[in-house]
Design a protein around this motif. Structure first.
Motif, PDB file in Angstrom:
ATOM      1  N   ARG A 425       0.821  -1.215   0.000  1.00 57.99           N
ATOM      2  CA  ARG A 425       0.000   0.000   0.000  1.00 57.99           C
ATOM      3  C   ARG A 425       0.854   1.265   0.000  1.00 57.99           C
ATOM      4  O   ARG A 425       0.324   2.363  -0.011  1.00 57.99           O
ATOM      5  N   ALA A 426       2.159   1.075   0.014  1.00 59.22           N
ATOM      6  CA  ALA A 426       3.092   2.203  -0.087  1.00 59.22           C
ATOM      7  C   ALA A 426       3.489   2.376  -1.554  1.00 59.22           C
ATOM      8  O   ALA A 426       3.304   1.461  -2.367  1.00 59.22           O
ATOM      9  N   PRO A 427       4.014   3.538  -1.925  1.00 62.73           N
ATOM     10  CA  PRO A 427       4.468   3.721  -3.314  1.00 62.73           C
ATOM     11  C   PRO A 427       5.434   2.619  -3.727  1.00 62.73           C
ATOM     12  O   PRO A 427       6.285   2.199  -2.943  1.00 62.73           O
ATOM     13  N   VAL A 428       5.312   2.161  -4.951  1.00 64.37           N
ATOM     14  CA  VAL A 428       6.146   1.049  -5.411  1.00 64.37           C
ATOM     15  C   VAL A 428       7.628   1.421  -5.367  1.00 64.37           C
ATOM     16  O   VAL A 428       8.498   0.553  -5.218  1.00 64.37           O
ATOM     17  N   GLU A 429       7.950   2.706  -5.449  1.00 65.17           N
ATOM     18  CA  GLU A 429       9.343   3.129  -5.401  1.00 65.17           C
ATOM     19  C   GLU A 429       9.993   2.840  -4.052  1.00 65.17           C
ATOM     20  O   GLU A 429      11.219   2.872  -3.932  1.00 65.17           O
ATOM     21  N   SER A 430       9.170   2.552  -3.029  1.00 71.35           N
ATOM     22  CA  SER A 430       9.725   2.246  -1.716  1.00 71.35           C
ATOM     23  C   SER A 430      10.230   0.808  -1.625  1.00 71.35           C
ATOM     24  O   SER A 430      10.937   0.455  -0.680  1.00 71.35           O
ATOM     25  N   LEU A 431       9.879  -0.030  -2.597  1.00 70.58           N
ATOM     26  CA  LEU A 431      10.344  -1.414  -2.595  1.00 70.58           C
ATOM     27  C   LEU A 431      11.784  -1.502  -3.066  1.00 70.58           C
ATOM     28  O   LEU A 431      12.300  -0.602  -3.735  1.00 70.58           O
ATOM     29  N   SER A 432      12.444  -2.607  -2.748  1.00 64.20           N
ATOM     30  CA  SER A 432      13.788  -2.849  -3.257  1.00 64.20           C
ATOM     31  C   SER A 432      13.735  -3.008  -4.772  1.00 64.20           C
ATOM     32  O   SER A 432      12.673  -3.280  -5.356  1.00 64.20           O
ATOM     33  N   GLY A 433      14.887  -2.866  -5.401  1.00 57.07           N
ATOM     34  CA  GLY A 433      14.943  -2.982  -6.858  1.00 57.07           C
ATOM     35  C   GLY A 433      14.429  -4.318  -7.359  1.00 57.07           C
ATOM     36  O   GLY A 433      13.725  -4.392  -8.373  1.00 57.07           O
ATOM     37  N   ASP A 455      13.063  -7.400 -21.744  1.00 53.11           N
ATOM     38  CA  ASP A 455      14.301  -6.670 -22.033  1.00 53.11           C
ATOM     39  C   ASP A 455      15.067  -6.485 -20.730  1.00 53.11           C
ATOM     40  O   ASP A 455      14.662  -5.707 -19.864  1.00 53.11           O
ATOM     41  N   GLU A 456      16.157  -7.213 -20.565  1.00 49.33           N
ATOM     42  CA  GLU A 456      16.987  -7.171 -19.354  1.00 49.33           C
ATOM     43  C   GLU A 456      16.128  -7.362 -18.094  1.00 49.33           C
ATOM     44  O   GLU A 456      16.087  -6.504 -17.208  1.00 49.33           O
ATOM     45  N   PRO A 457      15.434  -8.489 -17.958  1.00 53.27           N
ATOM     46  CA  PRO A 457      14.482  -8.650 -16.855  1.00 53.27           C
ATOM     47  C   PRO A 457      15.110  -8.759 -15.479  1.00 53.27           C
ATOM     48  O   PRO A 457      14.397  -8.636 -14.479  1.00 53.27           O
ATOM     49  N   THR A 458      16.424  -8.987 -15.397  1.00 54.28           N
ATOM     50  CA  THR A 458      17.060  -9.071 -14.075  1.00 54.28           C
ATOM     51  C   THR A 458      18.099  -7.973 -13.873  1.00 54.28           C
ATOM     52  O   THR A 458      18.964  -8.084 -13.003  1.00 54.28           O
ATOM     53  N   LYS A 459      17.986  -6.902 -14.643  1.00 53.63           N
ATOM     54  CA  LYS A 459      18.947  -5.805 -14.521  1.00 53.63           C
ATOM     55  C   LYS A 459      18.895  -5.195 -13.119  1.00 53.63           C
ATOM     56  O   LYS A 459      17.841  -4.790 -12.635  1.00 53.63           O
ATOM     57  N   GLY A 460      20.025  -5.176 -12.447  1.00 48.40           N
ATOM     58  CA  GLY A 460      20.126  -4.510 -11.154  1.00 48.40           C
ATOM     59  C   GLY A 460      19.483  -5.247 -10.003  1.00 48.40           C
ATOM     60  O   GLY A 460      19.270  -4.651  -8.948  1.00 48.40           O
ATOM     61  N   VAL A 461      19.164  -6.552 -10.169  1.00 46.34           N
ATOM     62  CA  VAL A 461      18.571  -7.278  -9.051  1.00 46.34           C
ATOM     63  C   VAL A 461      19.625  -8.193  -8.424  1.00 46.34           C
ATOM     64  O   VAL A 461      20.630  -8.527  -9.039  1.00 46.34           O
ATOM     65  N   ASP A 462      19.377  -8.610  -7.188  1.00 47.13           N
ATOM     66  CA  ASP A 462      20.362  -9.446  -6.510  1.00 47.13           C
ATOM     67  C   ASP A 462      20.295 -10.888  -7.000  1.00 47.13           C
ATOM     68  O   ASP A 462      19.397 -11.292  -7.742  1.00 47.13           O
ATOM     69  N   ILE A 463      21.252 -11.675  -6.557  1.00 46.86           N
ATOM     70  CA  ILE A 463      21.405 -13.041  -7.053  1.00 46.86           C
ATOM     71  C   ILE A 463      20.175 -13.890  -6.749  1.00 46.86           C
ATOM     72  O   ILE A 463      19.691 -14.647  -7.597  1.00 46.86           O
ATOM     73  N   GLY A 464      19.636 -13.769  -5.530  1.00 47.83           N
ATOM     74  CA  GLY A 464      18.480 -14.572  -5.166  1.00 47.83           C
ATOM     75  C   GLY A 464      17.270 -14.256  -6.016  1.00 47.83           C
ATOM     76  O   GLY A 464      16.566 -15.159  -6.483  1.00 47.83           O
ATOM     77  N   VAL A 465      16.977 -12.950  -6.236  1.00 48.87           N
ATOM     78  CA  VAL A 465      15.842 -12.551  -7.063  1.00 48.87           C
ATOM     79  C   VAL A 465      16.073 -12.986  -8.512  1.00 48.87           C
ATOM     80  O   VAL A 465      15.134 -13.400  -9.205  1.00 48.87           O
ATOM     81  N   LYS A 466      17.319 -12.912  -8.960  1.00 48.30           N
ATOM     82  CA  LYS A 466      17.626 -13.333 -10.328  1.00 48.30           C
ATOM     83  C   LYS A 466      17.235 -14.794 -10.540  1.00 48.30           C
ATOM     84  O   LYS A 466      16.599 -15.147 -11.541  1.00 48.30           O
ATOM     85  N   VAL A 467      17.607 -15.656  -9.593  1.00 47.58           N
ATOM     86  CA  VAL A 467      17.255 -17.073  -9.708  1.00 47.58           C
ATOM     87  C   VAL A 467      15.740 -17.246  -9.713  1.00 47.58           C
ATOM     88  O   VAL A 467      15.194 -18.047 -10.481  1.00 47.58           O
ATOM     89  N   GLU A 468      15.036 -16.488  -8.866  1.00 42.76           N
ATOM     90  CA  GLU A 468      13.575 -16.559  -8.835  1.00 42.76           C
ATOM     91  C   GLU A 468      12.975 -16.185 -10.192  1.00 42.76           C
ATOM     92  O   GLU A 468      12.075 -16.862 -10.696  1.00 42.76           O
ATOM     93  N   ILE A 469      13.453 -15.092 -10.778  1.00 41.53           N
ATOM     94  CA  ILE A 469      12.918 -14.635 -12.062  1.00 41.53           C
ATOM     95  C   ILE A 469      13.224 -15.653 -13.152  1.00 41.53           C
ATOM     96  O   ILE A 469      12.387 -15.932 -14.020  1.00 41.53           O
ATOM     97  N   HIS A 470      14.412 -16.243 -13.103  1.00 40.20           N
ATOM     98  CA  HIS A 470      14.740 -17.285 -14.077  1.00 40.20           C
ATOM     99  C   HIS A 470      13.750 -18.446 -13.986  1.00 40.20           C
ATOM    100  O   HIS A 470      13.277 -18.967 -15.005  1.00 40.20           O
TER     101      HIS A 470
END
Length: 536
Positions: A425-433, A455-470
């Motif tokens: 419920r907070a602005p999305v910009e408050s979330l992590s990248g 287009d670059e779906p894991t740009k600037g995300v951490d390793i754990g999130v990258k694996v999740e997106i993959h």
């Protein structure tokens, strides 16, 4: 348990016991690190681990709640980045900070203009600016505004300006995100040279472990605002670093070299008849036998593309690889109706397709995740639920009345599926990248697409999130039968996630589909640079 092999140095730049809280929650919880002149310190950690907060504290952008910052044993207190710069600390953030409407010369000399008798010495300033750019082999016109140049060139300009301002310590936040191929290698070589030849201390933040280990003398892993690993790069195994950041399961996936694909995923290089437009039968469970491509481009031209041919099939991930400016992103833009078609043929589901706008493309079942999520992927001030709902609000309008609860319920379901963390419920910009990126992906999936262009779906995300997106991408192809087009600058990502890869060169693509599991990184680089070497 935290691993620490060294103490922060007395000689050099050091932080000790830095604590920074936001709303009572520690972003940094007693962090102590140090970098000596002539040393490259590699810093890695998941989104929200405290990396950006740490460099902001060091650079004077924020003031820590407690702890000390010292240079050569002398305690410092910075009230602004200008104070830090005056003490020899320059920062290059992932989000570029040069003033795009000013010329290169004006940016180089901003705040330190050269004058004589109250008049700007423009010729001398231009000469110095040109020398600063030449040092980085940047062939730019210093009288032009920064906005005239690509993101990749502007990234190098940022570093050139920092060095021109006599930095003794350089803080680099994901400096290769917008670079590719030889540009990455040249930047990494430059980072090493700055440290070893000019005795500059470098704090190098990166999610790309190949780059991190290539340049770093020492590595530090931050986890939840604390130092988890701190040791010489040569003595810290990559698996240990990944396990500390992302957990053992993610480390296992990365160590295996790819996200596991189902037994039905494509596993062999296609034969010559397939390359000529007669595909072999697809074998993914969701897609069934492939008799016709979802997307087929034949000698396609746009203002940015010269001659592009390719085919993509349901139930598969097609990786689009190439150097910056090769035409990968421009092809996705043409597919979404953002760039006009000039000539050639484009078919979708076997029928002629000439999109006039993204809205028209969406009606044909296409969804697009752009590279620049902050500029064109999210509405920063809206919360995550409304961001997801925006493209499909008409679906929830009945008799002119918007069914808000139903729309937000759908958004929450999608956000749950992608495991988006943070205040919805907070602005999305408050979330992590990383969580912002998953919101962008949820927004695309909410449109129930048949074709997903990433287009670059894991740009600037951490390793754990990258694996999740993959994993999400593979599941969408294998279980839901989507046609996925994946643009990525990371060779590892292309090979890990794609079934097949097609290579772009200078606005051209011949259409050859290469089986990803039979390719190596050198294969990709050779294919991408083949045209360049012939032109050189």
């Amino acid at each position: 348990m935290a691993r620490s092999d060294t103490e922060t140095p007395a000689a050099g730049l050091a932080v000790r016991d830095i604590i920074k809280r936001y709303a009572g929650v520690p972003a940094l919880d007693g962090v102590s690190i140090g970098v000596r002149p002539g040393q490259v310190l590699g810093l890695v950690g998941h989104n929200g681990a405290g990396k950006s907060t740490l460099i902001k504290a060091i650079s004077g952008a924020i003031k820590p709640d407690s702890g000390t910052i010292t240079i050569d044993g002398r305690e410092m207190s910075f009230s602004s980045p200008a104070d830090a710069l005056a003490s020899g600390i320059a920062t290059v953030y992932q989000e570029l900070s040069l003033l795009s409407n000013l010329t290169v010369t004006q940016n180089v000399h901003l705040g330190s203009e050269m004058t004589a008798y109250g008049t700007l010495r423009m010729e001398a300033m231009r000469e110095q600016a040109k020398a600063a750019m030449d040092r980085f082999s940047l062939d730019v016109d210093v009288t032009k505004p920064v906005e005239a140049y690509s993101v990749a060139v502007r990234q190098l300009m940022e570093i050139a300006v920092a060095i021109h301002r006599k930095a003794r310590y350089l803080l680099l936040d994901e400096p290769t995100t917008s670079l590719e191929g030889e540009q990455i290698g040249a930047l990494l070589d430059l980072v090493s040279a700055l440290a070893r030849e000019e005795n500059i201390g470098v704090l190098f933040i990166s999610h790309k472990l190949d780059e991190l280990y290539r340049v770093s003398d020492h590595v530090v892993a931050l986890v939840d605002g604390k130092v988890k690993i701190d040791g010489p790069a040569a003595s810290v195994p990559r698996a240990e670093l990944v396990a500390a950041i992302a957990g053992d399961a993610a480390a296992g996936d990365l160590a295996a070299g790819r996200v596991k694909k189902s037994p039905g995923a494509a596993s062999a290089r296609q034969n010559d008849t397939e390359a000529e437009g007669q595909p072999a039968a697809g074998t993914t469970a969701a897609a069934g036998a492939q008799t016709e491509p979802t997307i087929k481009a034949e000698h396609l031209s746009t203002p940015a593309l010269t001659d592009v041919s390719l085919t993509a099939y349901a139930g598969q991930v097609l990786g689009l690889y190439g150097l910056i400016g090769s035409g990968r992103t421009e092809f996705l833009r043409a597919l979404m109706g953002l760039d006009p078609l000039v000539s050639g043929q484009l078919t979708l589901y076997g029928k002629a397709y000439r999109p006039k706008s993204p809205a028209k493309a969406a009606k044909h079942g296409l969804a697009y995740v752009t590279e620049e999520r902050k500029k064109s992927g999210i509405v920063a001030k809206l919360d995550p639920r409304y961001n997801v709902a925006l493209p499909i609000l008409p679906k929830y309008a009945k008799a002119g009345v918007l069914q808000v609860k139903a729309a937000l319920k759908n958004s929450d379901d999608l956000l749950d599926q992608l495991r988006v963390l943070g205040d919805r419920r907070a602005p999305v910009e408050s979330l992590s990248g990383g969580n912002q990126q998953k919101v962008v992906l949820a927004r695309a999936l909410g449109q129930a697409p048949k074709v997903l262009a990433l287009d670059e779906p894991t740009k600037g995300v951490d390793i754990g999130v990258k694996v999740e997106i993959h994993r999400i991408i593979r599941r969408l192809a294998e279980e839901s039968g989507l046609t996925v087009l994946l643009v990525s600058s990371e060779e590892e990502e292309i090979l890990e996630v794609s079934d097949f890869v097609t290579v772009f060169q200078s606005g051209r693509c011949g259409g050859e589909r290469l089986a990803a599991d039979q390719l190596t990184i050198p294969d990709l680089r050779q294919a991408a640079w083949a045209g360049e070497s012939r032109r050189s």
